[in-house]
Design an enzyme around this catalytic site. Structure first.
Site, PDB file in Angstrom:
ATOM      1  N   HIS A   1       0.825  -1.205   0.000  1.00  0.00           N
ATOM      2  CA  HIS A   1       0.000   0.000   0.000  1.00  0.00           C
ATOM      3  C   HIS A   1       0.866   1.265   0.000  1.00  0.00           C
ATOM      4  O   HIS A   1       2.091   1.202   0.117  1.00  0.00           O
ATOM      5  CB  HIS A   1      -0.926  -0.001   1.220  1.00  0.00           C
ATOM      6  CG  HIS A   1      -0.223  -0.146   2.541  1.00  0.00           C
ATOM      7  ND1 HIS A   1       0.365   0.911   3.200  1.00  0.00           N
ATOM      8  CD2 HIS A   1      -0.002  -1.242   3.316  1.00  0.00           C
ATOM      9  CE1 HIS A   1       0.907   0.486   4.333  1.00  0.00           C
ATOM     10  NE2 HIS A   1       0.705  -0.828   4.427  1.00  0.00           N
TER      11      HIS A   1
ATOM     12  N   CYS B   1       2.445  -3.278   6.677  1.00  0.00           N
ATOM     13  CA  CYS B   1       3.090  -4.374   5.953  1.00  0.00           C
ATOM     14  C   CYS B   1       4.152  -3.807   5.020  1.00  0.00           C
ATOM     15  O   CYS B   1       5.227  -3.453   5.458  1.00  0.00           O
ATOM     16  CB  CYS B   1       2.044  -5.175   5.179  1.00  0.00           C
ATOM     17  SG  CYS B   1       1.124  -6.323   6.206  1.00  0.00           S
TER      18      CYS B   1
END
Length: 251
Positions: free
Chosen positions: A177, A193
């Site tokens: 992302h 992440c």
């Protein structure tokens, strides 16, 4: 080893933080500003055509090696594969013919705990973000109001795009992302992440389809290190040769 096997370790190690998915630290304001005049900075300029018009990203505090570039690549993966090297903070989109498009990344605790293979199960444009129960308990004044989800926008920790990673049709809760904290690219961070510059995650999102294979590695050396070293040496030799010939007497 599948991503699911690695996820089991991540669940033991990270507890409820992983159960809530791959999340960022919160709703920090996006860091904007001048990106400089050089061509390598121009790719991080404003994106006024976006649904939420994006300002330029301030990359001045980030090591230039984490800027998007084409590199020589010596991994065995087929063209079209995403390769994430968490130790060296690089994400590669394999191009074939010995090359890859390399992006810099920031890696959260959840990202450091996983490895193996997955696929891009779905993609989202300006995704919503929901804090975990652990995050709400830890910082209720900051996160409780988003318990039912924060809509996409410039302050959303997931940034303008997200790739959701699946294993055998099941959501692993891991994401690639964007970020509101571009100064963390190239670093290990406390949460999330795999985060990318917002312009980079848009670029990756537009290049890969759902179903793209993702390989996660923890390499000691970058997969393009030899190629970059050779390219640098060739540039130095070429520059030296040019300087030498310029000093030779003209006939």
């Amino acid at each position: 080893m599948s991503l699911r096997a690695s996820l089991c370790f991540g669940l033991i190690f990270l507890g409820s933080a992983v159960l809530g998915g791959c999340v960022a630290s919160g709703t920090d304001s996006i860091v904007t500003g001048s990106v400089g005049a050089s061509p390598q900075h121009s790719i991080y300029g404003p994106r006024p055509q976006e649904a939420h018009p994006m300002p330029a990203t301030n990359v001045s505090g980030v090591n230039p090696k984490y800027f998007r570039k084409v590199v020589n690549y010596r991994g065995p993966e087929a063209a079209g594969t995403i390769v994430v090297d968490t130790n060296n903070r690089f994400l590669y989109l394999v191009q074939g013919n010995g090359q890859a498009l390399r992006y810099g990344i920031g890696v959260g605790k959840a990202g450091l705990a996983w490895g193996g293979t997955a696929t891009v199960g779905r993609k989202a444009v300006w995704p919503s973000w929901t804090p975990t129960s652990d995050m709400i308990e830890r910082e209720p004044e900051r996160n409780a109001k988003w318990a039912n989800g924060m809509p996409g926008g410039l302050g959303n920790p997931l940034g303008p795009r997200a790739l959701y990673l699946y294993d055998n049709g099941r959501d692993t809760m891991f994401r690639i992302h964007g970020t509101t904290e571009p100064q963390t690219i190239g670093k290990a961070v406390s949460s999330g992440c795999i985060r990318m510059f917002n312009q980079d995650v848009i670029d990756l999102h537009d290049r890969v389809p759902v179903g793209t294979r993702v390989v996660v590695l923890h390499n000691s050396s970058p997969l393009d290190q030899f190629g970059d070293a050779m390219a640098s040496a060739a540039t130095s030799i070429g520059k030296g040769f040019t300087e030498l010939t310029a000093k030779l007497p003209q006939r």
